[in-house]
Scaffold this motif. Sequence first.
Motif, PDB file in Angstrom:
ATOM      1  N   ILE A  69       8.939   8.007  -1.173  1.00 41.78           N
ATOM      2  CA  ILE A  69       7.752   7.677  -1.954  1.00 41.78           C
ATOM      3  C   ILE A  69       6.540   7.684  -1.028  1.00 41.78           C
ATOM      4  O   ILE A  69       6.648   7.311   0.147  1.00 41.78           O
ATOM      5  N   GLU A  73       1.382   5.270  -3.148  1.00 41.02           N
ATOM      6  CA  GLU A  73       2.108   4.906  -4.368  1.00 41.02           C
ATOM      7  C   GLU A  73       2.968   3.666  -4.141  1.00 41.02           C
ATOM      8  O   GLU A  73       3.049   2.778  -4.992  1.00 41.02           O
ATOM      9  N   TYR A  74       3.591   3.620  -2.952  1.00 43.16           N
ATOM     10  CA  TYR A  74       4.399   2.435  -2.620  1.00 43.16           C
ATOM     11  C   TYR A  74       3.537   1.176  -2.592  1.00 43.16           C
ATOM     12  O   TYR A  74       3.905   0.153  -3.173  1.00 43.16           O
ATOM     13  N   GLU A  76       0.634   0.483  -3.975  1.00 35.07           N
ATOM     14  CA  GLU A  76       0.139   0.099  -5.296  1.00 35.07           C
ATOM     15  C   GLU A  76       1.253  -0.541  -6.137  1.00 35.07           C
ATOM     16  O   GLU A  76       1.052  -1.586  -6.764  1.00 35.07           O
ATOM     17  N   THR A  77       2.434   0.086  -6.134  1.00 29.17           N
ATOM     18  CA  THR A  77       3.543  -0.431  -6.944  1.00 29.17           C
ATOM     19  C   THR A  77       4.045  -1.765  -6.415  1.00 29.17           C
ATOM     20  O   THR A  77       4.286  -2.705  -7.179  1.00 29.17           O
TER      21      THR A  77
END
Length: 250
Positions: A69, A73-74, A76-77
């Motif tokens: 990932i 993105e990591y 934010e998630t």
Amino acid sequence: MYAQNQLAYAPTPYSYTPSSSLTATINLDQEVKLADNAAERDLHESLAEIYSIIITLDALEKAYMRDSIREGEYTETCDRLLRQYKRNLADDTVSTAFGNLESFKLEWDLEVPKATERLRIGLPATVETAPSNSHHRSNLSTASASAPSSNNAPHVNATHIVSASENFITLFDAIRMNMLSKDTLHPILVEIIQAVNKVTDRDFENKGKIVQWLITLNQMRAAEELTPEMAREVQFDLNAAYDGFKGALE
């Protein structure tokens, strides 16, 4: 020699006769309610959401470790999952039913070491530590290529340095004014670690003290306050980390 036919099952010395007292008395076609009222239903839903967050967070951590990932993105998630976890536990009823992470894991037979560590720290791994050297150089190269002149890069770096210094000073001021609650100090510490990571990827002296106090505060309730002794320790440790940060810039 054996006149009797072999039995299809192993005979036992006891015979079983069903008892009417053990017979199910509920109507199997009747809907079974998991909650008797709206409050109980909301509680079950919140606990189910926490369970889902923990499972998802563990999978996310494993994906990040395997480079499956992207960092953005990591981050934010992971940040969203951590906020959802804290938001659910901010409710006193949910918090009481939840107990603590270890008891919840034991009750539901959860083996989630990666999620456990991330929840203990309370920050995405990309915020806890500075970006890798290659990633840092890549960002600098991209910034330099898009900048109209080479003078812009030092200006941006200086802005991050000032921001980090201001966050340290804000923390010291809060302690001097006895603003010692978790919901006051924890966000400032998060801003400090984020700011210093933008300036340098070096693991400067006493940087770990910042993360350690982040972990300590993360285990506290929002309204819980540091004791005077803990406040003095925070000020001492963060002064040392600030000196280490300034030393890394020389």
